[in-house]
Motif scaffolding. Structure first.
Motif, PDB file in Angstrom:
ATOM      1  N   ILE A   1     -27.534 -18.980   6.094  1.00 36.12           N
ATOM      2  CA  ILE A   1     -26.640 -19.843   7.001  1.00 36.12           C
ATOM      3  C   ILE A   1     -25.201 -19.504   6.604  1.00 36.12           C
ATOM      4  N   ASP A   2     -25.053 -18.201   5.902  1.00 32.99           N
ATOM      5  CA  ASP A   2     -23.628 -17.958   5.697  1.00 32.99           C
ATOM      6  C   ASP A   2     -22.993 -17.168   6.711  1.00 32.99           C
ATOM      7  N   GLU A   3     -21.637 -16.878   6.322  1.00 35.57           N
ATOM      8  CA  GLU A   3     -20.615 -15.859   7.109  1.00 35.57           C
ATOM      9  C   GLU A   3     -21.318 -14.679   7.571  1.00 35.57           C
ATOM     10  N   ASP A   4     -21.933 -13.995   6.576  1.00 38.82           N
ATOM     11  CA  ASP A   4     -22.504 -12.727   6.921  1.00 38.82           C
ATOM     12  C   ASP A   4     -23.541 -12.818   8.181  1.00 38.82           C
ATOM     13  N   GLU A   5     -24.294 -13.931   8.034  1.00 37.10           N
ATOM     14  CA  GLU A   5     -25.490 -14.200   8.947  1.00 37.10           C
ATOM     15  C   GLU A   5     -24.577 -14.557  10.360  1.00 37.10           C
TER      16      GLU A   5
END
Length: 312
Positions: free
Chosen positions: A34-38
């Motif tokens: 659920i991070d920025e990369d995703e």
């Protein structure tokens, strides 16, 4: 009516530098970061799918929607596009993770965000929505929930309303048959599907159409699988553009979708996982393999005059 967000939804955990929602992981609800990369990957995927659908956000038969529900809104790219395109329509968008929702100050006034778990029975009223949109939910909907999930969607739709489901079947194929079971992409596909079972059903996209008919939906157009190339190998100009757009999404998803299920649920060594992903990326990027996934957009309607009670 809304209620305060369950405090259990906020804690996160980190695995191999990727951030996950602790509640979703511990309750086998969702295994993706659920991070920025995703969030960045999901934005790429949004534009890929929009290209495949010729820029069409809604079923063509739905010209003036009044109220729409999106299940699994994520960073909100589809919901925000719809809210801006149809300013007189209320768009309700839900996700289990409050961390991924777009910032409030960036929202159109007609977009309402809610934190909710779609694996529980819907609490929305009957006949409330003109459209329910469900996109890339194989990793979110529990394996034993799909049929009741679809029945819940049917129940909340008005007569004449629509359900649009968009899913990818992650079983890599090659257009020229050069990709074999010994190749990394095929091994990734097999291991990924094994790793999320029995919690999720990776083959749900193959059965969605029949489940929707069983729930009472009427098919608008007979669904057919659409090839989704992993790089720009097709000769057809439109398909080649899709492949070029999709390349970055595929390179990222090979890690993000499978990292937790393969290394934690199946116990694969992280070095072996990273090697498999690197090899799979190389094959997905190789135009000589002509690799594609199977994509499906299922648009079904509730017949005018038909109600939930008549098909329950």
């Amino acid at each position: 009516e809304t209620v305060p967000i369950n405090e259990d939804f906020f804690p996160t955990l980190t695995h191999n530098s990727r951030v996950y929602q602790q509640f979703a992981i511990e309750n086998y609800q969702y295994f993706e970061p659920i991070d920025e990369d995703e969030a960045d990957r999901l934005e790429v995927l949004h534009w890929v799918l929009l290209k495949v659908l010729d820029g069409r956000l809604l079923p063509s038969q739905l010209s003036r929607p009044r109220k729409i529900l999106e299940c699994g809104v994520g960073p909100g790219y589809w919901a925000m596009e719809v809210a801006k395109t149809y300013p007189n329509c209320e768009v309700v968008a839900v996700d289990i993770a409050p961390h991924v929702l777009p910032l409030e100050e960036a929202l159109p006034e007609n977009l309402v965000l809610q934190v909710d778990n779609v694996n529980e029975r819907f609490t929305w009223r009957r006949n409330e929505f003109d459209l329910v949109h469900s996109q890339m939910m194989v990793g979110a909907v529990n394996a034993d929930r799909w049929q009741s999930y679809i029945r819940d969607i049917y129940r909340t739709l008005r007569p004449g309303g629509w359900c649009q489901m968009v899913e990818i079947y992650f079983n890599a194929q090659s257009d020229n048959g050069t990709l074999t079971d010994d190749h990394a992409l095929r091994r990734w596909s097999r291991l990924y599907m094994e790793s999320i079972q029995p919690y999720k059903d990776p083959r749900a996209p193959l059965r969605i159409a029949s489940w929707m008919r069983e729930a009472g939906f009427v098919v608008a157009r007979e669904p057919r699988p659409v090839p989704l190339p992993t790089c720009g190998w097709p000769r057809d100009e439109n398909q080649r553009e899709v492949g070029v757009l999709n390349r970055d999404n595929v390179r990222r998803l090979l890690s993000s979708l499978a990292l937790y299920p393969m290394t934690v649920l199946q116990g694969m060594d992280i070095a072996d996982f990273e090697l498999l992903v690197a090899q799979a990326r190389s094959e997905a990027d190789n135009p000589s393999f002509k690799v594609m996934y199977s994509f499906g957009c299922f648009s079904f309607t509730v017949a005018a005059g038909q109600t939930w009670e008549s098909v329950d």
